[in-house]
Design a protein around this motif. Structure first.
Motif, PDB file in Angstrom:
ATOM      1  N   PRO A  34       0.836  -1.202   0.000  1.00  0.00           N
ATOM      2  CA  PRO A  34       0.000   0.000   0.000  1.00  0.00           C
ATOM      3  C   PRO A  34       0.867   1.247   0.000  1.00  0.00           C
ATOM      4  O   PRO A  34       1.877   1.318   0.695  1.00  0.00           O
ATOM      5  CB  PRO A  34      -0.800  -0.123   1.300  1.00  0.00           C
ATOM      6  CG  PRO A  34      -0.072  -1.110   2.128  1.00  0.00           C
ATOM      7  CD  PRO A  34       0.671  -2.009   1.183  1.00  0.00           C
ATOM      8  N   SER A  35       0.462   2.222  -0.806  1.00  0.00           N
ATOM      9  CA  SER A  35       1.259   3.442  -0.901  1.00  0.00           C
ATOM     10  C   SER A  35       1.049   4.335   0.316  1.00  0.00           C
ATOM     11  O   SER A  35       1.850   5.213   0.580  1.00  0.00           O
ATOM     12  CB  SER A  35       0.898   4.204  -2.173  1.00  0.00           C
ATOM     13  OG  SER A  35      -0.473   4.557  -2.132  1.00  0.00           O
ATOM     14  N   ASN A  36      -0.033   4.119   1.036  1.00  0.00           N
ATOM     15  CA  ASN A  36      -0.302   4.928   2.221  1.00  0.00           C
ATOM     16  C   ASN A  36      -0.788   3.995   3.317  1.00  0.00           C
ATOM     17  O   ASN A  36      -1.879   3.449   3.232  1.00  0.00           O
ATOM     18  CB  ASN A  36      -1.360   5.980   1.906  1.00  0.00           C
ATOM     19  CG  ASN A  36      -1.584   6.912   3.055  1.00  0.00           C
ATOM     20  OD1 ASN A  36      -0.935   6.799   4.089  1.00  0.00           O
ATOM     21  ND2 ASN A  36      -2.505   7.833   2.894  1.00  0.00           N
ATOM     22  N   ASP A  37       0.012   3.819   4.341  1.00  0.00           N
ATOM     23  CA  ASP A  37      -0.375   2.911   5.416  1.00  0.00           C
ATOM     24  C   ASP A  37      -0.964   3.650   6.604  1.00  0.00           C
ATOM     25  O   ASP A  37      -1.186   3.064   7.652  1.00  0.00           O
ATOM     26  CB  ASP A  37       0.805   2.052   5.851  1.00  0.00           C
ATOM     27  CG  ASP A  37       1.981   2.881   6.315  1.00  0.00           C
ATOM     28  OD1 ASP A  37       1.920   4.114   6.190  1.00  0.00           O
ATOM     29  OD2 ASP A  37       2.965   2.302   6.794  1.00  0.00           O
ATOM     30  N   GLY A  38      -1.232   4.936   6.460  1.00  0.00           N
ATOM     31  CA  GLY A  38      -1.875   5.693   7.526  1.00  0.00           C
ATOM     32  C   GLY A  38      -0.914   6.461   8.402  1.00  0.00           C
ATOM     33  O   GLY A  38      -1.324   7.379   9.098  1.00  0.00           O
ATOM     34  N   THR A  39       0.360   6.108   8.382  1.00  0.00           N
ATOM     35  CA  THR A  39       1.302   6.804   9.258  1.00  0.00           C
ATOM     36  C   THR A  39       1.530   8.231   8.796  1.00  0.00           C
ATOM     37  O   THR A  39       1.717   9.129   9.614  1.00  0.00           O
ATOM     38  CB  THR A  39       2.649   6.070   9.336  1.00  0.00           C
ATOM     39  OG1 THR A  39       3.158   5.910   8.023  1.00  0.00           O
ATOM     40  CG2 THR A  39       2.484   4.708   9.985  1.00  0.00           C
ATOM     41  N   SER A  40       1.515   8.460   7.486  1.00  0.00           N
ATOM     42  CA  SER A  40       1.714   9.833   7.004  1.00  0.00           C
ATOM     43  C   SER A  40       0.516  10.702   7.362  1.00  0.00           C
ATOM     44  O   SER A  40       0.676  11.888   7.657  1.00  0.00           O
ATOM     45  CB  SER A  40       1.963   9.835   5.496  1.00  0.00           C
ATOM     46  OG  SER A  40       0.872   9.264   4.823  1.00  0.00           O
ATOM     47  N   ILE A  41      -0.677  10.133   7.358  1.00  0.00           N
ATOM     48  CA  ILE A  41      -1.870  10.893   7.762  1.00  0.00           C
ATOM     49  C   ILE A  41      -1.783  11.220   9.244  1.00  0.00           C
ATOM     50  O   ILE A  41      -2.045  12.360   9.664  1.00  0.00           O
ATOM     51  CB  ILE A  41      -3.151  10.103   7.430  1.00  0.00           C
ATOM     52  CG1 ILE A  41      -3.293   9.955   5.916  1.00  0.00           C
ATOM     53  CG2 ILE A  41      -4.377  10.776   8.026  1.00  0.00           C
ATOM     54  CD1 ILE A  41      -4.421   9.066   5.493  1.00  0.00           C
ATOM     55  N   ASP A  42      -1.400  10.248  10.049  1.00  0.00           N
ATOM     56  CA  ASP A  42      -1.259  10.484  11.487  1.00  0.00           C
ATOM     57  C   ASP A  42      -0.194  11.537  11.770  1.00  0.00           C
ATOM     58  O   ASP A  42      -0.369  12.387  12.646  1.00  0.00           O
ATOM     59  CB  ASP A  42      -0.896   9.184  12.207  1.00  0.00           C
ATOM     60  CG  ASP A  42      -2.023   8.179  12.198  1.00  0.00           C
ATOM     61  OD1 ASP A  42      -3.178   8.589  11.962  1.00  0.00           O
ATOM     62  OD2 ASP A  42      -1.762   6.998  12.445  1.00  0.00           O
ATOM     63  N   GLN A  43       0.884  11.497  11.034  1.00  0.00           N
ATOM     64  CA  GLN A  43       1.951  12.469  11.234  1.00  0.00           C
ATOM     65  C   GLN A  43       1.484  13.862  10.825  1.00  0.00           C
ATOM     66  O   GLN A  43       1.795  14.844  11.499  1.00  0.00           O
ATOM     67  CB  GLN A  43       3.179  12.064  10.422  1.00  0.00           C
ATOM     68  CG  GLN A  43       4.404  12.890  10.742  1.00  0.00           C
ATOM     69  CD  GLN A  43       5.636  12.369  10.035  1.00  0.00           C
ATOM     70  OE1 GLN A  43       5.527  11.513   9.153  1.00  0.00           O
ATOM     71  NE2 GLN A  43       6.782  12.873  10.393  1.00  0.00           N
ATOM     72  N   GLY A  44       0.718  13.971   9.765  1.00  0.00           N
ATOM     73  CA  GLY A  44       0.175  15.262   9.346  1.00  0.00           C
ATOM     74  C   GLY A  44      -0.768  15.840  10.383  1.00  0.00           C
ATOM     75  O   GLY A  44      -0.727  17.037  10.687  1.00  0.00           O
TER      76      GLY A  44
END
Length: 72
Positions: A34-44
């Motif tokens: 998956p290109s987005n595992d949710g960690t980048s959203i959480d970090q944002g």
């Protein structure tokens, strides 16, 4: 002569097994990661919350510094 008939029969059975089994063994390529595992959203979200906390701190601090309430 009997050996050649037996080896031909064995080879025919082996060829039949391989012709049936090998197409089923051809696996598809694994699914891409998956290109987005949710960690980048959480970090944002964490960065936005830290920015809000920083802005609120600087907005509230002048009000607190100018008050007549003294702790010590």
């Amino acid at each position: 002569m009997a050996v050649s008939r037996v080896s031909f029969g064995v080879m025919a059975i082996v060829a039949l097994i391989f012709s049936i089994a090998l197409p089923a063994v051809q696996a598809q390529a694994p699914a891409p990661a998956p290109s987005n595992d949710g960690t980048s959203i959480d970090q944002g979200i964490a960065y936005v919350l830290m920015l809000v906390a920083l802005v609120l701190t600087y907005l509230i601090h002048p009000l607190d510094a100018s008050s007549s309430y003294h702790l010590f």
